[in-house]
Design an enzyme around this catalytic site. Structure first.
Site, PDB file in Angstrom:
ATOM      1  N   ASP A 268      98.272  55.183  45.549  1.00  0.00           N
ATOM      2  CA  ASP A 268      97.200  56.170  45.642  1.00  0.00           C
ATOM      3  C   ASP A 268      97.481  57.071  46.836  1.00  0.00           C
ATOM      4  O   ASP A 268      98.027  56.635  47.853  1.00  0.00           O
ATOM      5  CB  ASP A 268      95.849  55.479  45.774  1.00  0.00           C
ATOM      6  N   GLU A 471      77.109  61.721  43.637  1.00  0.00           N
ATOM      7  CA  GLU A 471      77.898  60.505  43.438  1.00  0.00           C
ATOM      8  C   GLU A 471      79.306  60.882  43.013  1.00  0.00           C
ATOM      9  O   GLU A 471      79.515  61.832  42.261  1.00  0.00           O
ATOM     10  CB  GLU A 471      77.259  59.592  42.386  1.00  0.00           C
TER      11      GLU A 471
END
Length: 728
Positions: A268, A471
């Site tokens: 990542d 969110e």
């Protein structure tokens, strides 16, 4: 004479072909095995070139006629961050369809668009980020805690649902050509990764071997072994004391040695920096890069692998090890046909006309319809479309953001809820619109223009909920003070106050349409509204899909892929990765809405359960059959769910466990028989050592339209049928 002439011509042609092949380097010879071609290409590169080719932004090598390529591309629910593309519902919405066949069709459409976009870009000499064929999707982490802002990217909280949808999605993306990949998919984030977002660069997720084998790893295993996913992305955080991108247990013991993964691993973005700066596992960038490559991480999302040159000089890693890592990585490019004649690869023939085609728009609408979950209906739905006056209001009624979710694409015809409902009402009827309130802060205007509109209308449609502003991933949710996580379970209070104002003194129906990608406290919404429809982040056709359901052109069939607790007080600490007390499988408290729950305009009865054998032993497969009858007035789709419960299970075993599901169509007053094959592994439990075993005693098998608990029945779900078998 003519025969001699033709023979000479053929000989010259044959010699010319031999000469051309002799001059063609092995890496460009499509007749050779990929391993041979890769080895030849690696042997022609300098150390600096090798390292550069291991970073996501891989530069061109003109002397070898190798174009630039960027490995970083996204396609979570449509080709993202690139050009015009079909925007499908967010992944959590796809999970709510409980329809893996639909997931496969959607993924096939996405990969068609990806190939068409890539082909067009390459023809123009464009090699930009987000324009390639290696897609870092799907996200198959378990949505173990509703506070996680990125839970919307997942297929929910259940391992069976996650792995089944994930396998279908990967197969749709990668295609079925025996020689070429259509695109390369990537299973992320490996492994045990689900927040907190603000701690992800230094957090250590502690998980027992039981939880690993039972919950966190099954989806990754299925994507590697069943779907042959081409890539795996390791996570930012540590798991059990080792950074995931340098984790011996995850990368060596499990991924390579146990599962025999043959693709490449990417970390990542920036995770190598975390190894020495966040986790303090080693001291330098060279040590971190060398360690990660030795653990099998081939691709750098970032620039940290530039330190590999120093690592070689410091004898931290050998160039031979770098060669092996690069070979795994380059094999993917060869599988994608990037070094072959354009006419050899059938996927190069996909036309640009598939991009956001009418067929794909229709598919996006179908997914949105099947994903919507009807949480309450006191009989007001479906509405007639010829009432005198409709009123649509709320912060999300005309908001494009709530169609998208995160990792989204762009589209020139995003249908908001206002537009969708406007297109559905009959001529002569009226539709009034006012936003009424803001997303998450009180309205400073003391003048109330909305209450009167609600009272004077035949029905009010209030579009409430969350958006990507509140969110999402760390840094993406710009209105979030908690790094995208949802540490407050409630809807913004101003929205609840607004709904109360609409309800006060108003006996006309109120339909609440809720957007969002995670569980939220809907207790007051449930009490105040006559019907509650959860639509997630429904994509480009979201407005039309919601209107189709509300007006009865479509029958709701979505089911919750995640439990909605009453409050966060029912849950363990967010940072605690122990599964006890989490999700429907281990949560003993009564939820607001259970996993697998969702209403229809019909009722369904489950009758005549049949099992092929009632006494089993370890190694036995059994077949269960059930008849489902549609008792309603509408054609329907039903997500038939099969759960297993062991009566003699240990205290830390799942209370219930979903083991299979099928989405079936049942016409008005019709019936359908569904069969499930239950394999031995579906009946096994996992002990504290991580070992699978079949406990002796009674095993209850429930087949129904929701989780077989009392709460589901209280909310209106059909009663499931139960079959009992005994293991010896």
């Amino acid at each position: 004479m003519k025969k001699i002439f033709y023979s000479c011509c053929l000989l010259l042609l044959h010699l010319s072909v031999i000469n051309v092949l002799a001059q063609t380097p092995d890496y460009l010879n499509a007749r050779l095995p990929i391993s041979t071609r890769v080895h030849d290409l690696v042997s022609r590169l300098t150390l600096q070139e090798k390292v550069q080719q291991m970073m996501n932004s891989s530069p061109a090598i003109p002397r070898l006629n190798i174009p630039a390529y960027n490995w970083w591309n996204e396609a979570l629910h449509g080709v993202a961050r690139s050009g015009l593309a079909t925007v499908f519902p967010q992944a959590i919405g796809m999970a709510a369809t409980f329809n893996d066949s639909l997931a496969f069709v959607e993924a096939s459409a996405i990969s068609d668009e990806a190939r068409a976009m890539y082909n067009a870009a390459v023809k123009r000499g464009i090699h930009e980020q987000y324009g390639g064929l290696t897609f870092w999707t799907p996200n198959i982490n378990i949505f173990r805690d509703p506070r996680w802002g990125r839970g919307q990217e997942t297929y929910g909280e259940d391992p069976t649902l996650t792995k089944t949808m994930g396998v279908a999605f990967v197969k749709g993306l990668q295609g079925d050509d025996p020689r070429y990949l259509k695109v390369a998919a990537c299973a992320k984030h490996f492994a045990v990764h689900s927040g907190p977002e603000r701690l992800r660069h230094s957090f250590n997720a502690v998980a027992s071997i039981k939880d690993l084998r039972e919950t966190y790893l099954p989806a990754f295993k299925a994507l590697v072994k069943d779907a042959h996913v081409e890539a795996v992305m390791c996570a930012y955080n540590s798991t059990n004391g080792e950074p995931c991108c340098a984790n011996t247990f995850l990368l060596d013991d499990i991924l390579r040695n146990e599962w025999h993964f043959k693709g490449h691993v990417v970390y990542d973005c920036g995770a190598i920096g975390d190894i020495y700066e966040g986790h303090h596992y080693v001291k330098t960038a060279a040590e971190a890069a060398a360690l990660s490559v030795k653990k099998g991480v081939s691709l750098d999302c970032g620039v940290e692998y530039t330190a590999l040159i120093d690592a070689v000089k410091q004898n931290l890693i050998s160039e031979k090890t770098i060669d092996s890592a690069l070979a795994e990585l380059l094999a993917t490019r060869f599988k994608l046909g990037m070094f072959d004649n354009v006419n050899d690869n059938p996927y190069n023939q996909i036309p640009e006309s598939v991009i956001n085609s009418p067929q794909h728009r229709a598919l996006a609408k179908e997914v949105a319809v099947q994903s919507a979950v009807l949480l309450k209906n006191n009989g007001v739905l479906p509405l007639k479309n010829n009432l005198p006056r409709y009123f649509i209001t709320g912060p999300n009624a005309s908001n494009v953001d709530v169609l998208l979710g995160n990792y989204y694409g762009v589209n020139n015809r995003l249908v908001t809820f206002l537009e969708g409902f406007a297109g559905h009402i009959a001529p002569g009827s009226q539709l009034q619109y006012k936003m009424g309130c803001l997303l998450d802060r009180p309205d400073a205007n003391p003048i109330d223009w909305t209450t009167g509109d609600a009272k004077n209308s035949d029905v009010t449609i209030a579009v409430l909920g969350l958006s990507g502003l509140l969110e999402g991933e760390e840094g993406e949710s710009i209105a979030s003070t908690t790094y995208g996580d949802r540490l407050n379970y409630n809807l913004p209070q101003n929205q609840i106050d607004f709904l109360k104002k609409l309800r006060e003194g108003n006996k006309k129906p109120i339909i609440a349409i809720i957007t969002g990608g995670s569980p939220m406290n809907l207790s007051e919404v449930h009490e105040l509204a006559d019907a509650v429809l959860l639509v997630w982040y429904p994509g480009e056709e979201g407005g039309n899909a919601a209107a189709d359901i509300v007006f009865g052109n479509a029958n709701p069939s979505g089911k919750l892929p995640v439990t909605f607790p009453m409050s966060y007080n029912q849950l363990p600490s967010y940072e605690d990765y122990n599964m006890q007390g989490r999700t429907y499988r281990f949560m003993k408290a009564t939820p607001m809405y259970p996993f697998g729950f969702g209403l229809s305009y019909n009722t369904y009865s489950y009758t005549n359960p049949i099992v092929s054998k009632s006494v089993i032993k370890n190694g036995d497969s059994i077949t269960c059959s059930i008849t489902i009858k549609n008792n309603g007035k509408y054609d329907g789709l039903e997500a038939v769910q099969l759960y297993v419960q062991h009566e003699n299970a240990p205290a830390n075993a799942p209370i219930y466990a979903l083991k299979a599901f099928k989405k079936i169509a049942i016409p008005i007053q019709g019936a359908s028989t569904v069969s499930f094959i239950i394999t031995p592994d579906m009946l096994q439990l996992v002990n504290d050592k991580g070992e699978s075993y079949l406990p002796k005693g009674r095993i209850n098998i429930y087949i129904g339209g929701s989780l077989p608990d009392k709460r589901s029945i209280e909310l209106g779900a059909s009663k499931p049928a139960m079959i009992t078998v005994v293991s010896k």
